[in-house]
Design a protein around this motif. Structure first.
Motif, PDB file in Angstrom:
ATOM      1  N   THR A 143      10.866  31.346   2.054  1.00  0.00           N
ATOM      2  CA  THR A 143       9.982  31.265   0.895  1.00  0.00           C
ATOM      3  C   THR A 143      10.224  29.977   0.151  1.00  0.00           C
ATOM      4  OG1 THR A 143      11.584  32.385  -0.506  1.00  0.00           O
ATOM      5  CG2 THR A 143       9.991  33.768   0.619  1.00  0.00           C
ATOM      6  N   ARG A 144       9.270  29.589  -0.683  1.00  0.00           N
ATOM      7  CA  ARG A 144       9.450  28.386  -1.464  1.00  0.00           C
ATOM      8  C   ARG A 144       8.661  28.512  -2.754  1.00  0.00           C
ATOM      9  NH1 ARG A 144       6.060  23.214  -0.601  1.00  0.00           N
ATOM     10  NH2 ARG A 144       6.499  23.377  -2.794  1.00  0.00           N
ATOM     11  N   GLY A 145       9.097  27.767  -3.769  1.00  0.00           N
ATOM     12  CA  GLY A 145       8.352  27.702  -5.003  1.00  0.00           C
ATOM     13  C   GLY A 145       7.225  26.700  -4.826  1.00  0.00           C
ATOM     14  N   TYR A 146       6.160  26.824  -5.585  1.00  0.00           N
ATOM     15  CA  TYR A 146       5.038  25.910  -5.453  1.00  0.00           C
ATOM     16  C   TYR A 146       4.951  25.013  -6.684  1.00  0.00           C
ATOM     17  CZ  TYR A 146       3.434  28.399  -1.400  1.00  0.00           C
ATOM     18  OH  TYR A 146       3.360  28.939  -0.145  1.00  0.00           O
ATOM     19  N   PHE A 147       5.058  23.723  -6.476  1.00  0.00           N
ATOM     20  CA  PHE A 147       4.845  22.755  -7.531  1.00  0.00           C
ATOM     21  C   PHE A 147       3.349  22.512  -7.692  1.00  0.00           C
ATOM     22  CE2 PHE A 147       8.954  20.615  -5.979  1.00  0.00           C
ATOM     23  CZ  PHE A 147       9.716  21.391  -6.826  1.00  0.00           C
ATOM     24  N   ILE A 148       2.917  22.152  -8.876  1.00  0.00           N
ATOM     25  CA  ILE A 148       1.571  21.617  -9.003  1.00  0.00           C
ATOM     26  C   ILE A 148       1.598  20.219  -8.421  1.00  0.00           C
ATOM     27  CG2 ILE A 148       1.067  22.984 -11.053  1.00  0.00           C
ATOM     28  CD1 ILE A 148       1.505  20.482 -12.740  1.00  0.00           C
ATOM     29  N   GLU A 149       0.438  19.647  -8.156  1.00  0.00           N
ATOM     30  CA  GLU A 149       0.376  18.380  -7.431  1.00  0.00           C
ATOM     31  C   GLU A 149       1.236  17.305  -8.071  1.00  0.00           C
ATOM     32  OE1 GLU A 149      -2.959  15.112  -5.936  1.00  0.00           O
ATOM     33  OE2 GLU A 149      -3.565  17.002  -6.880  1.00  0.00           O
ATOM     34  N   ASN A 150       1.142  17.150  -9.393  1.00  0.00           N
ATOM     35  CA  ASN A 150       1.894  16.107 -10.069  1.00  0.00           C
ATOM     36  C   ASN A 150       3.391  16.307  -9.896  1.00  0.00           C
ATOM     37  OD1 ASN A 150       2.094  13.790 -11.870  1.00  0.00           O
ATOM     38  ND2 ASN A 150       2.876  15.258 -13.374  1.00  0.00           N
ATOM     39  N   GLU A 151       3.839  17.560  -9.901  1.00  0.00           N
ATOM     40  CA  GLU A 151       5.260  17.837  -9.750  1.00  0.00           C
ATOM     41  C   GLU A 151       5.749  17.512  -8.348  1.00  0.00           C
ATOM     42  OE1 GLU A 151       5.248  21.865 -11.183  1.00  0.00           O
ATOM     43  OE2 GLU A 151       6.176  21.276 -13.062  1.00  0.00           O
ATOM     44  N   ASN A 152       4.890  17.673  -7.349  1.00  0.00           N
ATOM     45  CA  ASN A 152       5.255  17.263  -5.997  1.00  0.00           C
ATOM     46  C   ASN A 152       5.558  15.770  -5.961  1.00  0.00           C
ATOM     47  OD1 ASN A 152       5.157  19.550  -4.224  1.00  0.00           O
ATOM     48  ND2 ASN A 152       2.947  19.614  -4.508  1.00  0.00           N
ATOM     49  N   GLU A 153       4.729  15.004  -6.637  1.00  0.00           N
ATOM     50  CA  GLU A 153       4.922  13.557  -6.666  1.00  0.00           C
ATOM     51  C   GLU A 153       6.202  13.195  -7.415  1.00  0.00           C
ATOM     52  OE1 GLU A 153       1.374  11.997  -8.327  1.00  0.00           O
ATOM     53  OE2 GLU A 153       0.122  12.577  -6.622  1.00  0.00           O
ATOM     54  N   ILE A 154       6.454  13.877  -8.517  1.00  0.00           N
ATOM     55  CA  ILE A 154       7.677  13.639  -9.282  1.00  0.00           C
ATOM     56  C   ILE A 154       8.898  13.956  -8.433  1.00  0.00           C
ATOM     57  CG2 ILE A 154       9.061  14.423 -11.254  1.00  0.00           C
ATOM     58  CD1 ILE A 154       6.420  14.917 -12.733  1.00  0.00           C
ATOM     59  N   TRP A 155       8.814  15.064  -7.696  1.00  0.00           N
ATOM     60  CA  TRP A 155       9.929  15.460  -6.833  1.00  0.00           C
ATOM     61  C   TRP A 155      10.176  14.410  -5.755  1.00  0.00           C
ATOM     62  CZ3 TRP A 155      14.151  17.839  -6.905  1.00  0.00           C
ATOM     63  CH2 TRP A 155      14.774  18.352  -5.763  1.00  0.00           C
TER      64      TRP A 155
END
Length: 244
Positions: free
Chosen positions: A25-37
């Protein structure tokens, strides 16, 4: 790789993986958070490149991962066979914060997670589950192929955007899988052994719950075995870790 047909699971999101549980399983980032990560992982990558062969201490006494080094000032804690870096703790803490945890709670969860993963890595290697550089490269090659048809490929690509290019991203993944792949192999072995010993008439959900509880005990035991101590001065690091 059969269990990862629909969603590619990569080490960029490994902090949300319940290793050894029945499903990944995994948590889901919103798009902007994916980029920040992705940007934060890029910072980790840059530090890895800078220290790969120039640190004062071996990061581990065992396995493929032992080829990496770290400066004394960047060691957060020392175990019997492996060092925990400030970078690992900070990365995990950032992940939990991005998933909504308060900073204080995120730090606590980060310390627990990182110590468990390091302790599992040592035990995996000692039980013959280390990997060669060729195995890691082959594993990453499979992940690259899977990415082209994965449901979450856009999320992964958003994370990649934090790097200079895709090649740099996969170079970072190579570093991470030096530790992660042995852990995955070892935990899978432990889980299979455990389930083989359960009664055949037991419900699948009950077996999974029992394994989850067993796995928590295993991790606690291995962390205790490493006896991690926080480091305030280089003199507190065992001389076995010192580069010659």
């Amino acid at each position: 790789m059969k269990n990862l047909r629909k969603k590619i699971v990569i080490s960029s999101i490994v902090l949300s993986i319940v290793i050894g549980a029945s499903s990944v399983t995994r948590g889901y980032f919103i798009e902007n958070e994916n980029e920040i990560w992705g940007e934060k992982l890029k910072e980790d990558y840059d530090e890895n490149v800078a220290q790969k062969n120039g640190g004062d201490y071996k990061i581990s006494l065992v396995g493929e991962y032992s080829e990496n080094t770290v400066d004394a000032k960047d060691v957060y804690a020392a175990g019997k066979d492996i060092l925990v870096t400030d970078q690992e703790i900070q990365q995990a803490e950032n992940y939990y914060v991005l998933n909504g945890e308060a900073r204080s709670k995120a730090k606590e969860k980060a310390e627990e997670h990182v110590k468990e993963q390091n302790a599992l890595y040592v035990e995996a290697v000692k039980h013959g589950f280390d990997v060669t550089s060729e195995e890691i490269k082959e594993y990453l090659k499979e992940l690259k192929i899977m990415l082209n048809s994965a449901e979450n490929q856009e999320e992964v690509k958003d994370i990649m955007d934090g790097f200079e290019n895709e090649e740099e991203y996969w170079e970072y993944e190579y570093y991470v899988y030096q530790k992660l792949l042995p852990v995955q192999k070892y935990v899978k072995h432990l889980e299979e052994q455990f389930k083989q010993k359960q009664k055949s008439n037991m419900a699948t959900e009950e077996i999974e719950n029992k394994w989850d509880l067993k796995f928590e005990k295993i991790k606690d035991k291995l962390v205790d075995k490493q006896n991690f101590d926080e480091i305030n001065d280089a003199s507190e690091i065992d001389k076995e870790f010192k580069m010659e």
